[in-house]
Scaffold this active site. Structure first.
Site, PDB file in Angstrom:
ATOM      1  N   ASP A  65     -47.247  93.617 108.840  1.00  0.00           N
ATOM      2  CA  ASP A  65     -48.217  92.831 109.953  1.00  0.00           C
ATOM      3  C   ASP A  65     -48.568  91.580 110.453  1.00  0.00           C
ATOM      4  OD1 ASP A  65     -50.633  94.129 111.381  1.00  0.00           O
ATOM      5  OD2 ASP A  65     -52.041  92.960 110.089  1.00  0.00           O
ATOM      6  N   TYR A  67     -48.784  87.628 110.627  1.00  0.00           N
ATOM      7  CA  TYR A  67     -50.103  86.592 109.870  1.00  0.00           C
ATOM      8  C   TYR A  67     -50.941  87.195 111.149  1.00  0.00           C
ATOM      9  CZ  TYR A  67     -46.154  85.301 107.071  1.00  0.00           C
ATOM     10  OH  TYR A  67     -44.958  84.827 105.458  1.00  0.00           O
ATOM     11  N   PHE A  78     -42.329  87.880 108.270  1.00  0.00           N
ATOM     12  CA  PHE A  78     -42.557  86.886 106.475  1.00  0.00           C
ATOM     13  C   PHE A  78     -42.201  85.568 107.157  1.00  0.00           C
ATOM     14  CE2 PHE A  78     -41.590  91.397 104.510  1.00  0.00           C
ATOM     15  CZ  PHE A  78     -42.472  91.245 103.765  1.00  0.00           C
ATOM     16  N   HIS A 187     -43.176  94.403  96.605  1.00  0.00           N
ATOM     17  CA  HIS A 187     -43.672  93.584  97.120  1.00  0.00           C
ATOM     18  C   HIS A 187     -43.935  92.429  97.279  1.00  0.00           C
ATOM     19  CE1 HIS A 187     -45.775  91.570 100.743  1.00  0.00           C
ATOM     20  NE2 HIS A 187     -45.342  92.931 101.418  1.00  0.00           N
TER      21      HIS A 187
END
Length: 220
Positions: A65, A67, A78, A187
């Site tokens: 997703d 931010y 990221f 993760h």
């Protein structure tokens, strides 16, 4: 959707743009941008593609997703724009790179230098309502980005897919493992990085693999 996409991707994904699910998704996203704050800025929805054309892709890093905080999302998984504090997951990615290959990483959270070298920083969902995580999931973006992964798998050879976390690993079935390298780890989130992301050595493994295939190593 007022979001340009680079020509090689536009051609490769042409059939997706005309499918009913994508037309419905476009209508929803267009309305969302009119009604409230949505991230990333509309013209940056396809930034990951625009900075990494399909013929250049040598590595895929899959996020979930964008931010949902102000000024963070700019269309690359990221990554954050210059001047924005480095988010926790990216801090852990940087820690692993330094531990793995023994060099200092980028001083900012902007990963455009990776994209320029052929690293596709792909979120599975490409938009999000401000302040509401996962708010645009299950609207059709996942169908579109699944097609992206399948297209890379079909049209390329010897691409490295970094699948971090359970969600990213669910996309493994879209990738031809006889043609590509798939790297699996937890993760990099602070909640899970100590379960095996730290020490996974994905960055050195990626460069070793690419060089064996006659490709350029990534300057992480």
């Amino acid at each position: 959707m007022n979001a340009p996409i680079e020509s090689s991707w536009k051609m490769a994904l042409a059939t997706e743009f005309n499918k009913a699910y994508f037309l419905k998704l476009t209508k929803y996203v267009d309305n969302a941008y009119l009604e409230h704050a949505v991230f990333p800025p509309e013209k940056q929805i396809f930034s990951a593609f625009n900075h990494c054309p399909l013929p250049k892709v040598s590595v895929v890093i899959l996020g979930q997703d964008p931010y949902h905080g102000p000024k963070q999302a700019h269309g690359l998984a990221f990554s954050v724009p210059e001047g924005i504090p480095v988010p926790p997951s990216l801090k852990n990615i940087y820690k692993e790179i330094e531990s793995d290959i023994g060099c200092k990483t980028l001083t900012s959270g902007n990963l455009l230098p990776w994209a320029a070298q052929g690293v596709l920083l792909l979120n599975s969902t490409l938009t999000v309502t401000a302040g509401i995580a996962s708010s645009h999931q299950s609207l059709g973006w996942e169908t579109f980005t699944d097609a992206v992964i399948a297209t890379i798998s079909e049209k390329h050879e010897h691409v490295v897919f970094m699948l971090w976390g359970t969600y990213a690993q669910s996309k493994r079935q879209l990738i031809d493992e006889t043609k590509h390298l798939i790297l699996i780890a937890p993760h990099p989130s602070p909640l899970s990085a100590y379960r095996g992301f730290f020490g996974c050595k994905h960055f050195s493994q990626t460069n070793t693999y690419l060089q064996k295939q006659g490709k350029k190593a990534i300057n992480w």
